[in-house]
Design a protein around this motif. Sequence first.
Motif, PDB file in Angstrom:
ATOM      1  N   VAL A  14      -1.879  -1.045  -3.694  1.00 11.14           N
ATOM      2  CA  VAL A  14      -2.869  -0.267  -3.351  1.00 11.14           C
ATOM      3  C   VAL A  14      -2.574   1.306  -3.400  1.00 11.14           C
ATOM      4  CG1 VAL A  14      -4.599   0.291  -1.531  1.00 11.14           C
ATOM      5  CG2 VAL A  14      -4.024  -1.993  -2.225  1.00 11.14           C
ATOM      6  N   VAL A  68      -5.082  -1.042  -7.592  1.00 14.63           N
ATOM      7  CA  VAL A  68      -6.526  -0.341  -7.328  1.00 14.63           C
ATOM      8  C   VAL A  68      -6.206   0.782  -6.439  1.00 14.63           C
ATOM      9  CG1 VAL A  68      -7.525  -2.939  -7.167  1.00 14.63           C
ATOM     10  CG2 VAL A  68      -6.639  -1.633  -4.982  1.00 14.63           C
ATOM     11  N   SER A  77      -8.572  -1.059   1.826  1.00 11.05           N
ATOM     12  CA  SER A  77      -7.366  -2.150   1.168  1.00 11.05           C
ATOM     13  C   SER A  77      -7.843  -3.279   1.797  1.00 11.05           C
ATOM     14  CB  SER A  77      -5.982  -1.650   1.775  1.00 11.05           C
ATOM     15  OG  SER A  77      -6.087  -1.754   3.305  1.00 11.05           O
ATOM     16  N   ILE A  83      -7.919   3.434  -3.409  1.00 13.61           N
ATOM     17  CA  ILE A  83      -8.770   3.447  -2.192  1.00 13.61           C
ATOM     18  C   ILE A  83      -8.782   4.898  -1.613  1.00 13.61           C
ATOM     19  CG2 ILE A  83      -8.176   0.927  -1.631  1.00 13.61           C
ATOM     20  CD1 ILE A  83      -6.631   1.952   0.872  1.00 13.61           C
ATOM     21  N   ARG A 140       0.876  -6.730  -6.399  1.00 11.22           N
ATOM     22  CA  ARG A 140      -0.536  -6.213  -5.962  1.00 11.22           C
ATOM     23  C   ARG A 140      -0.147  -4.728  -5.311  1.00 11.22           C
ATOM     24  NH1 ARG A 140      -2.784 -10.902  -2.515  1.00 11.22           N
ATOM     25  NH2 ARG A 140      -4.839  -9.567  -2.841  1.00 11.22           N
ATOM     26  N   THR A 170       0.910  -1.084   0.107  1.00 13.94           N
ATOM     27  CA  THR A 170      -0.013  -0.035   0.181  1.00 13.94           C
ATOM     28  C   THR A 170       0.840   1.212   0.004  1.00 13.94           C
ATOM     29  OG1 THR A 170      -1.717  -1.069   1.358  1.00 13.94           O
ATOM     30  CG2 THR A 170      -1.707   1.267   1.129  1.00 13.94           C
ATOM     31  N   PHE A 190      -9.591  -5.265  -0.958  1.00 11.03           N
ATOM     32  CA  PHE A 190      -8.771  -5.907  -2.026  1.00 11.03           C
ATOM     33  C   PHE A 190      -8.007  -7.090  -1.163  1.00 11.03           C
ATOM     34  CE2 PHE A 190      -4.462  -5.788  -4.091  1.00 11.03           C
ATOM     35  CZ  PHE A 190      -5.058  -6.099  -5.322  1.00 11.03           C
ATOM     36  N   ASP A 241      -3.425   4.583  -1.808  1.00  7.80           N
ATOM     37  CA  ASP A 241      -4.192   5.097  -0.813  1.00  7.80           C
ATOM     38  C   ASP A 241      -4.320   6.665  -1.114  1.00  7.80           C
ATOM     39  OD1 ASP A 241      -5.546   6.052   1.419  1.00  7.80           O
ATOM     40  OD2 ASP A 241      -4.724   4.650   2.739  1.00  7.80           O
TER      41      ASP A 241
END
Length: 141
Positions: A48, A80, A107, A82, A46, A17, A110, A50
């Motif tokens: 994220v 992704v 998160s 968030i 992967r 993240t 996900f 934020d």
Amino acid sequence: MARLAYRLRGRPEDVLTIELSGFINAATLAHFEEILRDAAARGARRVVLDFYNVNYINSTGIGAILAAQDDFRARSGSLVIIRVPQEVGLTMHLLGLTKFVPFLKSSGEFESTGDGYIARIRSRAGDPAKPNDDDLEPSTL
């Protein structure tokens, strides 16, 4: 002067993240791209983003996100976004980002569904690059 700060949470081998704060525009673009490249260099698949403390994003930042997403997809990964503030989310939506990058509420959403969530979005859309708007759950859009 516009500033962009970040903090990494998680582990690249699991979910990384990137907590962002500040402004994403032409003045901070090189730094933002460096942050995204660093995540890839760490081996993250992967990622994220934020956006909880992001105050502003323009088209240059949107372009950097799309390029990073292409990079992660090429390595069988996913990206992704968030916790997007309403004003920033509106800009992202008007510039079309919500059609290409999944927006989630947290998160945890996900992490609990992971790549399966992304695969479900892609398969429903028919085109892996264009998920259905109905499948996306923007945090504030």
